[in-house]
Design a protein around this motif. Sequence first.
Motif, PDB file in Angstrom:
ATOM      1  N   GLU A 188     -48.060   1.056 -21.460  1.00  0.00           N
ATOM      2  CA  GLU A 188     -48.667   2.056 -20.589  1.00  0.00           C
ATOM      3  C   GLU A 188     -50.130   1.740 -20.322  1.00  0.00           C
ATOM      4  OE1 GLU A 188     -48.678   6.928 -20.136  1.00  0.00           O
ATOM      5  OE2 GLU A 188     -48.127   5.989 -22.034  1.00  0.00           O
ATOM      6  N   ASN A 189     -50.545   1.943 -19.071  1.00  0.00           N
ATOM      7  CA  ASN A 189     -51.935   1.740 -18.627  1.00  0.00           C
ATOM      8  C   ASN A 189     -52.360   0.268 -18.621  1.00  0.00           C
ATOM      9  OD1 ASN A 189     -52.338   4.557 -18.324  1.00  0.00           O
ATOM     10  ND2 ASN A 189     -52.803   4.745 -20.504  1.00  0.00           N
ATOM     11  N   THR A 190     -51.395  -0.652 -18.604  1.00  0.00           N
ATOM     12  CA  THR A 190     -51.728  -2.069 -18.505  1.00  0.00           C
ATOM     13  C   THR A 190     -52.134  -2.404 -17.076  1.00  0.00           C
ATOM     14  OG1 THR A 190     -50.169  -2.643 -20.260  1.00  0.00           O
ATOM     15  CG2 THR A 190     -50.873  -4.426 -18.816  1.00  0.00           C
ATOM     16  N   ARG A 191     -53.290  -3.053 -16.913  1.00  0.00           N
ATOM     17  CA  ARG A 191     -53.781  -3.402 -15.578  1.00  0.00           C
ATOM     18  C   ARG A 191     -53.063  -4.646 -15.068  1.00  0.00           C
ATOM     19  NH1 ARG A 191     -57.633  -6.917 -13.949  1.00  0.00           N
ATOM     20  NH2 ARG A 191     -58.336  -7.262 -16.082  1.00  0.00           N
ATOM     21  N   VAL A 192     -52.593  -4.581 -13.824  1.00  0.00           N
ATOM     22  CA  VAL A 192     -51.917  -5.714 -13.188  1.00  0.00           C
ATOM     23  C   VAL A 192     -52.646  -6.019 -11.880  1.00  0.00           C
ATOM     24  CG1 VAL A 192     -49.767  -6.579 -12.214  1.00  0.00           C
ATOM     25  CG2 VAL A 192     -49.705  -5.058 -14.208  1.00  0.00           C
ATOM     26  N   ASP A 193     -53.311  -7.180 -11.812  1.00  0.00           N
ATOM     27  CA  ASP A 193     -54.092  -7.528 -10.619  1.00  0.00           C
ATOM     28  C   ASP A 193     -53.202  -7.815  -9.411  1.00  0.00           C
ATOM     29  OD1 ASP A 193     -56.444  -7.300 -12.074  1.00  0.00           O
ATOM     30  OD2 ASP A 193     -56.444  -9.408 -12.663  1.00  0.00           O
ATOM     31  N   LEU A 194     -52.129  -8.566  -9.630  1.00  0.00           N
ATOM     32  CA  LEU A 194     -51.220  -8.935  -8.545  1.00  0.00           C
ATOM     33  C   LEU A 194     -49.896  -8.211  -8.748  1.00  0.00           C
ATOM     34  CD1 LEU A 194     -50.581 -10.883  -6.126  1.00  0.00           C
ATOM     35  CD2 LEU A 194     -49.601 -12.427  -7.837  1.00  0.00           C
ATOM     36  N   PRO A 195     -49.470  -7.377  -7.792  1.00  0.00           N
ATOM     37  CA  PRO A 195     -48.188  -6.671  -7.950  1.00  0.00           C
ATOM     38  C   PRO A 195     -47.048  -7.650  -8.208  1.00  0.00           C
ATOM     39  CG  PRO A 195     -49.405  -5.806  -6.066  1.00  0.00           C
ATOM     40  CD  PRO A 195     -50.150  -7.034  -6.526  1.00  0.00           C
ATOM     41  N   PHE A 196     -46.167  -7.298  -9.121  1.00  0.00           N
ATOM     42  CA  PHE A 196     -45.059  -8.186  -9.459  1.00  0.00           C
ATOM     43  C   PHE A 196     -44.185  -8.478  -8.238  1.00  0.00           C
ATOM     44  CE2 PHE A 196     -46.172  -6.422 -13.619  1.00  0.00           C
ATOM     45  CZ  PHE A 196     -46.202  -7.583 -14.389  1.00  0.00           C
ATOM     46  N   GLN A 197     -44.044  -7.503  -7.339  1.00  0.00           N
ATOM     47  CA  GLN A 197     -43.211  -7.690  -6.159  1.00  0.00           C
ATOM     48  C   GLN A 197     -43.722  -8.823  -5.276  1.00  0.00           C
ATOM     49  OE1 GLN A 197     -40.068  -5.863  -4.925  1.00  0.00           O
ATOM     50  NE2 GLN A 197     -40.314  -7.963  -4.201  1.00  0.00           N
ATOM     51  N   ASP A 198     -45.002  -9.125  -5.349  1.00  0.00           N
ATOM     52  CA  ASP A 198     -45.565 -10.203  -4.534  1.00  0.00           C
ATOM     53  C   ASP A 198     -45.083 -11.582  -4.966  1.00  0.00           C
ATOM     54  OD1 ASP A 198     -46.902  -8.232  -3.233  1.00  0.00           O
ATOM     55  OD2 ASP A 198     -48.911  -8.837  -3.857  1.00  0.00           O
ATOM     56  N   ASN A 199     -44.394 -11.659  -6.103  1.00  0.00           N
ATOM     57  CA  ASN A 199     -43.966 -12.947  -6.619  1.00  0.00           C
ATOM     58  C   ASN A 199     -42.575 -13.363  -6.157  1.00  0.00           C
ATOM     59  OD1 ASN A 199     -46.193 -13.686  -8.704  1.00  0.00           O
ATOM     60  ND2 ASN A 199     -45.733 -11.535  -9.093  1.00  0.00           N
ATOM     61  N   CYS A 200     -41.886 -12.501  -5.422  1.00  0.00           N
ATOM     62  CA  CYS A 200     -40.539 -12.861  -4.972  1.00  0.00           C
ATOM     63  C   CYS A 200     -40.127 -11.980  -3.798  1.00  0.00           C
ATOM     64  CB  CYS A 200     -39.534 -12.711  -6.116  1.00  0.00           C
ATOM     65  SG  CYS A 200     -39.309 -11.020  -6.693  1.00  0.00           S
ATOM     66  N   ASP A 201     -39.049 -12.391  -3.123  1.00  0.00           N
ATOM     67  CA  ASP A 201     -38.516 -11.628  -1.996  1.00  0.00           C
ATOM     68  C   ASP A 201     -37.479 -10.602  -2.441  1.00  0.00           C
ATOM     69  OD1 ASP A 201     -40.084 -13.051  -0.185  1.00  0.00           O
ATOM     70  OD2 ASP A 201     -38.578 -14.635   0.011  1.00  0.00           O
ATOM     71  N   GLN A 202     -36.849 -10.831  -3.591  1.00  0.00           N
ATOM     72  CA  GLN A 202     -35.865  -9.893  -4.109  1.00  0.00           C
ATOM     73  C   GLN A 202     -36.544  -8.630  -4.628  1.00  0.00           C
ATOM     74  OE1 GLN A 202     -36.173 -13.239  -4.750  1.00  0.00           O
ATOM     75  NE2 GLN A 202     -34.457 -13.888  -6.032  1.00  0.00           N
ATOM     76  N   PRO A 203     -35.766  -7.548  -4.805  1.00  0.00           N
ATOM     77  CA  PRO A 203     -36.355  -6.351  -5.424  1.00  0.00           C
ATOM     78  C   PRO A 203     -36.963  -6.677  -6.780  1.00  0.00           C
ATOM     79  CG  PRO A 203     -34.204  -5.847  -4.506  1.00  0.00           C
ATOM     80  CD  PRO A 203     -34.359  -7.337  -4.411  1.00  0.00           C
ATOM     81  N   CYS A 204     -38.173  -6.214  -7.006  1.00  0.00           N
ATOM     82  CA  CYS A 204     -38.870  -6.454  -8.279  1.00  0.00           C
ATOM     83  C   CYS A 204     -39.660  -5.192  -8.605  1.00  0.00           C
ATOM     84  CB  CYS A 204     -39.781  -7.663  -8.176  1.00  0.00           C
ATOM     85  SG  CYS A 204     -40.603  -8.086  -9.732  1.00  0.00           S
TER      86      CYS A 204
END
Length: 417
Positions: free
Chosen positions: A77-93
Amino acid sequence: MSLGLKIYLANAKRAGARALQEQQAEGDNTQLRLARPAGQLVWLHASNAEEISPVQELIRALAVERRDVSFLVTTPENTRVDLPFQDNCDQPCLHLPAPPDTPQQVAGFLDHWRPTIAVWAGSTLRPSLLVETHGRNIPLLMVDARSRARIDGRKRWKTGMIMALLAMFDRILVGKAEVVRRLIRQGAIPSRTEACGLLEEGATTLFCDDRDRDDMAAILAARPVWLAIKTVEGEENIVATAHRTASRQSHRLLLVISPMDSTRGDAVAESLTKEGWIVAQRSKGQEPDEHIQIFIADTPDELGLWLRLAPVCFIGNSLIKGGKGCSPFEASALGSAILHGPNVQDYRTGYARLDTAGAAREVRDAGNLATNLQEMLGPDVAAAMAHAGWAISTSGAEAADHTVEVILKTLQEAEER
């Protein structure tokens, strides 16, 4: 099951009952509002902030090999993520906070998401989540383990707890042999545990259009350039002060600043202009001609361009109080000599390896930054540091390939059951 683990789960069950009552009273459960994607679902859990980048690398690689699967990522919880995980693939993430570590909430989480396999990045363990996952015969892999195992949120724990939890993993892939020995002493099954290197060291090379690079190189006309990336408020003035000192030695020196938040470009430009600098902005279509002293690179997705043009790079979110750092491997993979502040908590292992190898240097203030910058602007120094960084950043390619191979094989076996 060890006595310590039984006691932990009993206490967690009581806490879970209270939490469910509160949740039902509020009538809200973010974990279950989102729909589960159809088909096979790869669940990746980043057990701490240091594993964010490795998990993103895994998603990129797995998505290329299996375009028919979806991904679910959980983080503390409350972990900072600079790049959204969805940006790493075209499939649902999808990305969610990990459920509270109680049997009831873990069961609800797994009932809803029904993961095909579970990939646990790092060696920080959540007992209820692991016990319930293992109990449902969901294949469980640990990858990128960097240290001996510990229980999340606890400074003390029973040895038997760790032993029981480690035995639940089908495979454990760790950074180096020393960690293998530590985990086996804690209870990992030797035949399932191996060293294959750290995943973060294989950072993906950022994209750059060669035409853009050639055009910008022509504009710069062999002018010396250094770069400050992912800076946050308060760091641009420190970097500019160091630039003023370094410019006395190299009069044509250009500083390119790429703020972490590109929307701050106007504010950064205004602040530096008031200090007397001649500033231009990429977002306004301006160019860093020979009169410009500081260029604000405030357009998204162009970091690969600037890292290819600047031999020396300062990585921000590291000098100001409260900073936790940014990954250094994008810069080192593109052959940049690295400067960074002391506040790199989220990426301390990566910076420590680069510092030790002579690929990066820690600085503590504007004066220290200027001194190191002046030395590193010498071509021989920057080239030696860049080579050392490149060697480390690319050494993780084999580790990433092996890890992806293990995950794909486990996924296929799970599908055939």
